[in-house]
Scaffold this active site. Structure first.
Site, mmCIF file in Angstrom:
data_model
loop_
_atom_site.group_PDB
_atom_site.id
_atom_site.type_symbol
_atom_site.label_atom_id
_atom_site.label_comp_id
_atom_site.label_asym_id
_atom_site.label_seq_id
_atom_site.Cartn_x
_atom_site.Cartn_y
_atom_site.Cartn_z
ATOM 1 N N ASP A 33 -7.564 -4.346 -18.039
ATOM 2 C CA ASP A 33 -7.007 -4.793 -19.233
ATOM 3 C C ASP A 33 -6.952 -3.666 -20.001
ATOM 4 O O ASP A 33 -6.211 -3.380 -20.838
ATOM 5 C CB ASP A 33 -8.229 -5.873 -19.968
ATOM 6 C CG ASP A 33 -7.993 -7.244 -19.303
ATOM 7 O OD1 ASP A 33 -7.282 -7.332 -18.302
ATOM 8 O OD2 ASP A 33 -8.836 -8.281 -19.857
ATOM 9 N N GLU B 295 1.333 10.361 -1.783
ATOM 10 C CA GLU B 295 -0.160 10.275 -2.145
ATOM 11 C C GLU B 295 -1.177 10.845 -0.888
ATOM 12 O O GLU B 295 -0.543 10.668 0.287
ATOM 13 C CB GLU B 295 -0.536 8.708 -2.071
ATOM 14 C CG GLU B 295 -0.387 8.195 -3.502
ATOM 15 C CD GLU B 295 -0.747 6.582 -3.296
ATOM 16 O OE1 GLU B 295 -1.723 6.368 -2.736
ATOM 17 O OE2 GLU B 295 -0.176 5.735 -4.070
ATOM 18 N N HIS C 201 4.407 -1.122 -7.830
ATOM 19 C CA HIS C 201 3.328 -0.662 -7.268
ATOM 20 C C HIS C 201 2.177 -1.967 -7.378
ATOM 21 O O HIS C 201 1.196 -1.941 -8.198
ATOM 22 C CB HIS C 201 2.661 0.543 -8.060
ATOM 23 C CG HIS C 201 1.583 1.202 -7.477
ATOM 24 N ND1 HIS C 201 1.557 2.624 -6.922
ATOM 25 C CD2 HIS C 201 0.451 0.986 -6.741
ATOM 26 C CE1 HIS C 201 0.667 3.096 -6.312
ATOM 27 N NE2 HIS C 201 -0.066 2.271 -6.248
ATOM 28 N N ARG D 37 3.820 11.366 -10.505
ATOM 29 C CA ARG D 37 4.413 10.015 -10.065
ATOM 30 C C ARG D 37 3.782 8.940 -10.904
ATOM 31 O O ARG D 37 2.491 8.735 -11.082
ATOM 32 C CB ARG D 37 3.823 10.074 -8.664
ATOM 33 C CG ARG D 37 4.490 8.715 -7.904
ATOM 34 C CD ARG D 37 4.138 8.677 -6.734
ATOM 35 N NE ARG D 37 4.405 7.219 -5.937
ATOM 36 C CZ ARG D 37 3.700 6.621 -5.540
ATOM 37 N NH1 ARG D 37 2.553 6.869 -4.953
ATOM 38 N NH2 ARG D 37 4.089 5.290 -4.994
ATOM 39 N N TYR E 231 -3.965 9.414 4.059
ATOM 40 C CA TYR E 231 -5.479 9.689 3.698
ATOM 41 C C TYR E 231 -6.284 9.856 4.965
ATOM 42 O O TYR E 231 -7.190 10.643 4.743
ATOM 43 C CB TYR E 231 -5.945 8.324 3.003
ATOM 44 C CG TYR E 231 -5.397 8.080 1.457
ATOM 45 C CD1 TYR E 231 -6.079 8.696 0.574
ATOM 46 C CD2 TYR E 231 -4.261 7.239 1.288
ATOM 47 C CE1 TYR E 231 -5.375 8.543 -0.704
ATOM 48 C CE2 TYR E 231 -3.520 7.280 -0.100
ATOM 49 C CZ TYR E 231 -4.333 7.632 -1.001
ATOM 50 O OH TYR E 231 -4.260 7.477 -2.572
ATOM 51 N N ASN F 165 2.535 8.134 1.987
ATOM 52 C CA ASN F 165 1.061 8.065 1.574
ATOM 53 C C ASN F 165 0.244 8.500 2.917
ATOM 54 O O ASN F 165 0.201 7.389 3.694
ATOM 55 C CB ASN F 165 0.477 6.769 0.992
ATOM 56 C CG ASN F 165 1.397 6.631 -0.496
ATOM 57 O OD1 ASN F 165 2.220 7.272 -0.915
ATOM 58 N ND2 ASN F 165 1.201 5.505 -1.231
ATOM 59 N N GLU G 82 3.944 1.166 -0.878
ATOM 60 C CA GLU G 82 2.964 0.770 0.421
ATOM 61 C C GLU G 82 3.131 -0.803 0.672
ATOM 62 O O GLU G 82 2.309 -1.530 0.452
ATOM 63 C CB GLU G 82 1.548 0.917 0.131
ATOM 64 C CG GLU G 82 1.232 2.301 -0.099
ATOM 65 C CD GLU G 82 -0.311 2.732 -0.031
ATOM 66 O OE1 GLU G 82 -1.111 1.716 0.131
ATOM 67 O OE2 GLU G 82 -0.910 3.751 0.059
HETATM 68 C C1 BGC Z 1 -2.560 3.249 -3.155
HETATM 69 C C2 BGC Z 1 -3.269 3.379 -4.529
HETATM 70 C C3 BGC Z 1 -4.734 3.635 -4.354
HETATM 71 C C4 BGC Z 1 -4.826 4.347 -3.148
HETATM 72 C C5 BGC Z 1 -6.365 4.577 -2.729
HETATM 73 C C6 BGC Z 1 -3.101 3.660 -2.086
HETATM 74 O O1 BGC Z 1 -3.354 2.869 -1.234
HETATM 75 O O2 BGC Z 1 -1.041 3.422 -3.262
HETATM 76 O O3 BGC Z 1 -2.820 2.541 -5.439
HETATM 77 O O4 BGC Z 1 -5.747 3.488 -5.528
HETATM 78 O O5 BGC Z 1 -4.185 4.279 -2.041
HETATM 79 O O6 BGC Z 1 -6.919 3.260 -2.203
#
Ligand code: BGC
Length: 533
Positions: free
Chosen positions: A93, A423, A163, A118, A356, A354, A208
């Site tokens: 919110d 990302e 998104h 972005r 990680y 993206n 994603e």
């Molecule tokens: C997403 C983000 C998220 C990030 C960390 C990605 O999956 O695009 O919105 O905050 O990873 O989890």
């Protein structure tokens, strides 16, 4: 009996051979990438034209959920009606209140020396119901102001259209499981190009899709994403099918109506883990790693980036087989017509990635029947000795995986694609001394550097997730990703730079990853790919 056993053995060999034959790309016994690894050989100077930026997303940042004529999105509805689904029972919110504070935040980006920001647009601000009949001038003005502010400071806006915050009205029509959304998405994209395309040259249609479809799996995967519709093994494939069509429609619209005079680039952001075999010496585990990569990255990358288009063969085969076993008359994975395959293939100007983390893969079916998870046929794990984010347990620190994904993209989809890492970042508890984030970013950037200079991958952009601590979906405000701390208990949502903000400044001012991080890179790569035996 002996005959039976040898027959079974023969069958097993045949199955192994057939499965093996399907894969031919990765996990060679001795990968060059695994051999050479002396970080001290390099100077880690980044290409002068590499775009470096930070990322954000409307629902995670803006707040003002019902201001300025904005309509209700599926995340508004979900968090308001299921507060318990969010770890700290909070919602978006107010979030970081970017809606009111964007000017100061853009100044921060400038002060960091970054050239790219972005951001995503909330469909419900532009069209509160999601349809063009509800066009909302206040929403259009808001993003005009944001974009102008960025341009004023010479920062390139990279704009995501979707998104995850679908207008609730469109969800009431079935959401992404209803193909009509393709038309609505086209209308929405048309508005965005026509109002902002003179200044926005980098577009991302959908962030994603593999995650965006999770909301159609209900809570079975434990994620409980909006719209929280429980159609496991069916809904996510249907939603994904529509997303691919919507993406392609937005791309063609740009090509036919806008590209000539706006001269921008358009793509999609695809997320993938890297997958290593559970046992590096096992051919079966190597195949499992490739299979899960096809199910994750390939699901949306093959239809767009591969020569042949369409879903990966292994996905089509596995889901059809499972569907048959479960008593369905046809595959739960919808089919594209030849015309559709051609319409979707090639609809990108760059590869948006993206990335990680990394996991280990082995063949073992798990998850409910039916479900995407079971369809993959693969079980994932990560050794407990890998460094991990304390607040986001899935996020193991495994920098070499980034280099491997980048190589996979080049080898599998061809080296014609420029890659933008849309990302990459680290989640923690939000402390301003965030040395782990700095090490994460430095070591991942080092692997990106190697992909560029040693492997010849054309990486043209790197976007850090994220500028500010923000609403981390179902983890609420517990898991923090910002290079700026945000005090969410303060009505002013005060921002404080973390150690990582200083690090980013060093990167942008020297264009070099400080060599002192080489020892972490070396160490992490050793840990990450240590032979489990
Ligand atoms: C997403 C983000 C998220 C990030 C960390 C990605 O999956 O695009 O919105 O905050 O990873 O989890």
């Amino acid at each position: 009996m002996t005959k039976l056993v040898s027959l079974a053995a023969l069958l097993l060999v045949m199955v192994t051979i057939t499965v093996g034959a399907e894969f031919n790309y990765i996990y060679p016994e001795d990968s060059e990438i695994d051999k050479e690894d002396d970080h001290y050989l390099y100077n880690f100077t980044l290409p002068s034209d590499l775009k470096i930026g930070v990322g954000s997303a409307a629902y995670q940042y803006e707040g003002a959920w019902n201001e300025g004529g904005k309509g209700e999105s599926i995340w508004d509805r979900f968090t308001h009606t299921h507060p318990g689904a969010i770890a700290d029972r909070k919602n978006g919110d107010v979030a970081t209140d970017f809606y009111h504070k964007y000017k100061d935040d853009i100044k921060r980006i400038k002060e960091l020396g970054l050239d790219t920001f972005r951001l995503s647009i909330a469909w419900t601000r532009i069209m509160p119901s999601g349809t063009i009949s509800s066009l909302n001038q206040q929403g259009i003005d808001f993003y005009n102001n944001v974009i102008n502010e960025l341009i004023k400071y010479g920062i390139t806006p990279m704009v995501t259209m979707y998104h995850w915050d679908l207008p609730q009205y469109l969800q009431d029509l079935g959401g992404w499981t209803n193909e009509l959304i393709v038309d609505y998405f086209e209308d929405y994209a048309d508005v965005l190009y026509s109002y902002y395309g003179d200044r926005v040259k980098w577009w991302i249609t959908i962030n994603e899709p593999t995650k965006a479809v999770e909301g159609y799996n209900g809570n079975v995967t434990g994620s409980g994403y909006a719209p929280n519709v429980s159609l496991p093994g069916v809904g996510s494939y249907l939603a994904g099918h529509t997303m691919l069509k919507a993406h392609a429609r937005a791309y063609h619209l740009y090509n036919n109506k806008y590209r000539e005079h706006q001269k921008g680039q358009i793509s999609i952001s695809l997320e993938t883990f890297w997958y290593e075999p559970l046992d590096i010496n096992s051919r079966s585990d190597r195949n499992a790693a490739e299979q899960i990569l096809e199910f994750n990255l390939g699901w949306f990358a093959d239809p767009i980036y591969s020569e042949k288009g369409d879903y990966p063969d292994i996905m089509k085969r596995k889901i059809a087989e499972n569907s048959k076993k479960e008593g369905y008359r046809r595959s739960r994975l919808p089919e594209f017509s030849e015309e559709e395959v051609n319409y979707i293939r090639g609809t990108a100007d760059f590869f948006g990635l993206n990335q990680y983390t990394t996991n280990l893969a082995t063949f073992r079916e798990e998850g409910p029947t039916p479900s995407y998870k079971r369809d993959t046929g693969v079980t994932l794990s990560a050794p407990s000795y890998w460094p991990v984010s304390e607040t986001t347990k899935w996020e193991k620190v495994a920098p070499k995986g980034l280099r491997k994904v980048l190589n996979y993209i080049k080898d599998h989809y061809g080296d014609k694609w420029d890659v933008v890492i849309t990302e990459n970042g680290f989640m923690d508890d939000g402390a301003t001394t965030d040395t782990s984030r700095v090490i994460y970013l430095a070591t991942y950037m080092m692997e990106m550097w190697k992909a560029i200079y040693i492997d010849g991958v054309k990486v043209v952009g790197y976007v850090i997730w994220s500028l500010l601590d923000n609403l981390e979906w179902t983890s609420g405000y517990i898991s923090r990703a910002g290079i700026f701390h945000v005090d969410f208990s303060d009505p002013d949502k005060i921002r404080t730079p973390k150690e990582s903000a200083e690090f980013v400044k060093t990167i942008t001012s020297t264009r070099q990853i400080p060599i002192k991080y080489a020892r972490y890179g070396k160490e992490l790569n050793k840990i990450e790919f240590k032979d489990p035996s």
